[in-house]
Each structure stands twice: as C-alpha cells, then as structure tokens.
Enzyme design. Structure first.
Site, PDB file in Angstrom:
ATOM      1  N   ALA A  10       4.451  11.111 -11.847  1.00  0.00           N
ATOM      2  CA  ALA A  10       3.284  10.230 -11.782  1.00  0.00           C
ATOM      3  C   ALA A  10       2.866   9.729 -13.166  1.00  0.00           C
ATOM      4  O   ALA A  10       1.987   8.886 -13.279  1.00  0.00           O
ATOM      5  CB  ALA A  10       2.107  10.966 -11.126  1.00  0.00           C
ATOM      6  N   CYS A  11       3.518  10.224 -14.211  1.00  0.00           N
ATOM      7  CA  CYS A  11       3.166   9.887 -15.592  1.00  0.00           C
ATOM      8  C   CYS A  11       4.147   8.866 -16.153  1.00  0.00           C
ATOM      9  O   CYS A  11       5.354   9.103 -16.180  1.00  0.00           O
ATOM     10  CB  CYS A  11       3.170  11.168 -16.435  1.00  0.00           C
ATOM     11  SG  CYS A  11       3.018  10.885 -18.214  1.00  0.00           S
ATOM     12  N   GLY A  12       3.639   7.726 -16.621  1.00  0.00           N
ATOM     13  CA  GLY A  12       4.491   6.689 -17.188  1.00  0.00           C
ATOM     14  C   GLY A  12       5.263   7.151 -18.408  1.00  0.00           C
ATOM     15  O   GLY A  12       6.434   6.820 -18.579  1.00  0.00           O
TER      16      GLY A  12
END
Length: 141
Positions: A10-12
């Site tokens: 979920a983390c870019g």
C-alpha cells in the site's frame, strides 16, 4: 543476487523500491511485514546494519505513534522495539537486505546503493513521474 525487501504494497515508496529491484533483473524475497513482522532480533539487526537508531526506524506518519506516546524522549530502545513489534505499522519501510548492505529505502532510490550498478539497462521512472535512471540505466543525481 539474494535480496529481501520488507514491503508494504500500500506504500508508494515500497512499491517503487520493489520495482527498482525488479528493474535490475533481481527476483527479491518479498516479506509483507504487516502480516509477517520480523523477529525482535531480526528487526534490531536490520536497524543496526542500516546504521540507524531505533528511533530513526520508527514510522510516525499514518501510525499511532503520537497516540502511543512514542515521542517521549525518555523511552528506551527496548520500549520502542516493543511498540514496533506489537504494532508493525510503526516499522518504517521498506527495509532492503542484500549482500552489499541493508538500507531503509526512503526515498526509494536509496536501494541503488546496495544493488550492482551494472544491473540496470534503461530508464526507470517512479510512480510520481520522477525519473531515477536515465536511458543508459545510470542514476540521475
């Protein structure tokens, strides 16, 4: 090359880091640390190997950091590690481990320091449009 990434999909930044590793032609071992957090010993070793303090390895943004009172400067490293292990979202990400070293890859291009420079063939652009590698696979500084 044996590469492990402690990843949050979920983390870019974590996604960009994983894509950079894959762009080097490396199939990394991906550990989604929110579901499979590292052991206390492993977490301590990653932090030390990355030349960070425990406090530098804690994630504040988007976590219960403040609510848990983790900004208290009197907390020991052991207390901070306890909090990180009890609430893995507090572990900053992504940690990457290679034979060339361990890094907290924030920003994502920090991972380039521990990957073979000659592995990159062609450009790489992060999700936000920032170009990291030029057409020859060289790091843009």
């Amino acid at each position: 090359m044996d590469v492990t990434i402690y990843h949050n999909p979920a983390c870019g930044t974590s996604r960009n880091t994983l894509e950079l590793i894959q762009h080097a032609g490396i199939e990394a071992t991906v550990i989604e640390y929110l579901q499979n957090p590292p052991s206390r010993e492993k977490l301590s070793k990653m932090i030390a190997d990355a030349d960070l303090t425990v406090r530098e390895a804690i994630r504040e943004k988007g976590t219960p950091y403040a609510e848990l009172g983790l900004d208290n400067p009197d907390l020991t490293d052991d207390q901070l590690l306890d909090a990180m292990l009890a609430t893995p979202i507090l572990i900053n990400r992504p940690f990457v481990i290679t034979p060339m070293g361990t890094r907290l890859s924030r920003p994502s291009e920090v991972v380039l320091d521990i990957l073979p420079a000659d592995a990159f063939k062609g450009p790489f652009t992060k999700e936000d449009g920032e170009q990291v590698l030029d057409n020859e696979g060289k790091r843009i500084v």
